[in-house]
Write a protein that holds these residues in place. Structure first.
Motif, PDB file in Angstrom:
ATOM      1  N   GLU A  37       0.785  -1.229   0.000  1.00  0.00           N
ATOM      2  CA  GLU A  37       0.000   0.000   0.000  1.00  0.00           C
ATOM      3  C   GLU A  37       0.830   1.300   0.000  1.00  0.00           C
ATOM      4  O   GLU A  37       0.608   2.164  -0.844  1.00  0.00           O
ATOM      5  N   ARG A 114      -0.052   2.926   6.160  1.00  0.00           N
ATOM      6  CA  ARG A 114      -1.022   3.057   5.066  1.00  0.00           C
ATOM      7  C   ARG A 114      -0.680   4.171   4.070  1.00  0.00           C
ATOM      8  O   ARG A 114      -0.925   4.049   2.886  1.00  0.00           O
ATOM      9  N   GLN A 116      -2.320   6.886   3.714  1.00  0.00           N
ATOM     10  CA  GLN A 116      -3.575   7.352   3.136  1.00  0.00           C
ATOM     11  C   GLN A 116      -4.031   8.640   3.829  1.00  0.00           C
ATOM     12  O   GLN A 116      -5.180   8.752   4.248  1.00  0.00           O
ATOM     13  N   MET A 183      -1.907  -7.461  -4.469  1.00  0.00           N
ATOM     14  CA  MET A 183      -2.436  -6.559  -3.450  1.00  0.00           C
ATOM     15  C   MET A 183      -1.980  -6.898  -2.035  1.00  0.00           C
ATOM     16  O   MET A 183      -2.135  -6.086  -1.124  1.00  0.00           O
ATOM     17  N   PHE A 188      -8.348  -7.434  -0.633  1.00  0.00           N
ATOM     18  CA  PHE A 188      -7.966  -6.313  -1.491  1.00  0.00           C
ATOM     19  C   PHE A 188      -8.008  -6.685  -2.976  1.00  0.00           C
ATOM     20  O   PHE A 188      -8.478  -5.898  -3.804  1.00  0.00           O
ATOM     21  N   ILE A 518      -8.556   0.704  -0.487  1.00  0.00           N
ATOM     22  CA  ILE A 518      -7.115   0.722  -0.727  1.00  0.00           C
ATOM     23  C   ILE A 518      -6.780   1.706  -1.844  1.00  0.00           C
ATOM     24  O   ILE A 518      -7.671   2.284  -2.465  1.00  0.00           O
TER      25      ILE A 518
END
Length: 580
Positions: A37, A114, A116, A183, A188, A518
């Motif tokens: 990720e 992550r 994110q 993934m 995912f 994701i």
């Protein structure tokens, strides 16, 4: 005015957004400390910066068009553009939540695990804005869809290789029973593939249409359809090998939308009734399969469908983990005493947390005071949850009530305009009915689950009810809405493209409320949302996707202005389930 340099800038932008569609699913580096990720997010950020830089060069080179419209009026027009206003609101919420975050730096840059954070979220929005602002031709849309489909081929093939134990990479976990492919997680890879499957079906439909209509070049269309059928089969096989319940439920919801909308497009009433009947049977089957001691109890041990029989089993280990995490999340977003920082000072914005949240990527830092003791008995004791495995709870935790409203609003706008451009929402009555089903279904479901199971099920119940509301509205529209018999002005390619994009987004919306969004799925969602807006709204104004009888021809040229007028006339029709 376009120049040579601005055209180069446009080419760079298109190359970058195509690269994002390829690299976010495919890329992983086994020599990296964070194989999947974060590396994908870093790649996407870089591509977003390239897109933004090229866009700025284009704007500077071409100059800002001179017109009499004020900046204030231009901003109002932008906000009133379908979907765009709510996307802007989502960006503002994320930025505000970052500024007031318990750890603004981590909220902006993202967590180590992550990545994110707001920076990555803004990268998604740059991709969305660039596509909306720079897609000019149907060919660009076709390239994006083709790229998405072809990219899924190596992902699916790798999953099949893993299942049969011929993966060249020795992963630490077992990837034969539940494949993870590119993934790193079985959930995912299935979540990604269910977003590409509807597009592949769309290409199969287009290929068969060409086979039936064209007498010349038949071999080319047969070969094309064969390739897409092969890819679709591999996608389904890999999804099956992942053994993931959330993506499978998303696939079922998206497939219902896909095939029901196609039946309406083909005007096949028998197909419409058949699909609704099969969906009803599937729903009853799932319900019976999940009844404790029910007539289908023996099927719960079946490796193919057994996991679907534990959807209501709150005693399973994975279910307990989610429920305990949701309990902690519910306490986080409720009014409580301020959090205390390591240096002793207290959270000054505690009173705003239910409204604006704790900030992106901060759940693992703010969760400890609300950690249910029971959670330590069903997962590792040194693990602190950084996601709720439910998009509703995640939105409430990181961006509060405002973020939840923006998130639900963006999806509502996508569904609303998708159905509107497909001719299924044409009046104020239908508009009110749609939103009543969408929001009313979510609220009703949340109340029922709250009374039945408690507040922890609020997140999954809200989204589950909204999905059922969407299905209910589409079903009623299919059964009782009479389609217009007027001459319609759009090509069949537009309708099919809108159908497959809408089905893919429905699949994604269902899946993220049972799992974790994701980099690949978020990239594809924002790309699909931009394509939906371009195909449904902007490109027809430029003369794309119009029916043959009103397109420009050498003998009867039609200016862009006239074609735009034709589009406005056509969009006021009550439906456009047409074929060329």
């Amino acid at each position: 005015m376009p120049t040579k340099l601005s055209r180069y800038a446009e080419g760079i932008m298109e190359a970058a957004w195509l690269a994002a569609m390829v690299m976010t699913p495919l890329f992983f580096n086994k020599y990296s400390s964070r194989i999947f990720e974060p590396d994908k997010a870093t790649l996407l950020r870089t591509l977003a910066l390239i897109i933004l830089g090229a866009w700025l060069i284009k704007v500077v080179e071409e100059g800002i068009p001179k017109n009499k419209i004020s900046w204030a009026d231009s901003l109002k027009t932008l906000i009133k553009t379908p979907i765009v206003g709510l996307v802007i609101a989502l960006a503002i919420v994320y930025i505000t939540a970052t500024v007031l975050s318990v750890t603004p730096r981590i909220s902006f840059w993202g967590s180590y695990q992550r990545l994110q954070g707001t920076y990555t979220t803004l990268s998604y929005l740059v991709l969305f804005a660039a596509l909306v602002g720079n897609l000019r031709r149907r060919g660009q849309v076709d390239r994006l869809i083709t790229t998405a489909i072809l990219t899924s081929l190596p992902v699916s093939l790798y999953g099949v290789l893993q299942h049969y134990g011929i993966d060249p990479i020795p992963w630490g976990g077992d990837v034969t029973r539940r494949v993870a492919s590119h993934m790193g997680n079985a959930i995912f890879v299935a979540a990604y593939l269910i977003m590409v499957f509807p597009l592949t079906i769309g290409r199969i439909v287009e290929s068969f249409n060409a086979i039936l209509k064209e007498e010349h070049g038949l071999g080319k269309h047969v070969a094309r359809s064969t390739i897409y059928i092969f890819i679709a089969a591999l996608q389904l096989i890999t999804i099956f090998f992942s053994r993931s319940r959330g993506p499978l439920l998303g696939l079922m919801a998206g497939s219902f939308f896909l095939f029901l909308l196609l039946s309406l497009y083909w005007r096949k009433r028998w197909m419409t009734f058949t699909i609704i009947g099969l969906a009803s049977v599937a729903g009853v089957f799932l319900l019976l399969l999940n009844l404790t001691g029910g007539p289908l109890e023996g099927l719960k041990n079946n490796p193919a469908i057994g996991r679907l029989g534990n959807l209501l089993n709150t005693e399973a280990n994975t279910a307990k983990v989610r429920i305990y995490i949701w309990e902690g999340a519910a306490e986080m977003v409720a009014p409580h005493d301020p959090l205390e920082y390591p240096d002793g000072h207290k959270d000054p914005f505690n009173f705003l947390r239910p409204v604006i949240g704790y900030g992106p990527e901060t759940m693992h830092m703010a969760y400890n005071p609300f950690y249910p003791p029971e959670l330590a008995h069903v997962e590792k004791r040194n693990a602190s949850p950084d996601r709720s495995h439910n998009e509703t709870w995640d939105s409430l935790v990181i961006t509060g009530g405002l973020g939840l409203a923006a998130y639900l609003g963006v999806f509502a706008a996508v569904f609303y305009y998708g159905l509107k451009w497909l001719g299924l929402i044409n009046s104020n009555r239908q508009k009110i009915t749609f939103f009543a089903f969408y929001f009313g279904g979510g609220i009703f479901s949340a109340i029922v689950f709250y009374l039945w199971q408690g507040i922890s099920f609020f997140g999954v119940a809200l989204s589950f009810g909204a999905i059922l509301g969407l299905i209910g509205y589409l079903t009623l529209s299919a059964l009782f809405t009479k389609q217009s018999s007027d001459t319609i002005q759009f090509s069949s390619a537009r309708s099919i493209t809108l159908i497959v994009l809408l089905a893919a987004i429905v699949s994604h919306f269902a899946e993220i409320n049972f799992g974790i969004a994701i980099v690949a799925t978020r990239t594809y969602f924002w790309t699909y949302a931009a394509l939906l807006l371009a195909v449904g709204y902007f490109l027809p104004q430029r003369g794309e996707y119009l029916a043959k009888e009103i397109k420009t021809s050498p003998s009867s040229p039609i200016s862009k202005r006239k074609r735009g007028k034709k589009y406005q006339e056509a969009s006021s029709q009550k439906g456009f389930w047409n074929r060329d």
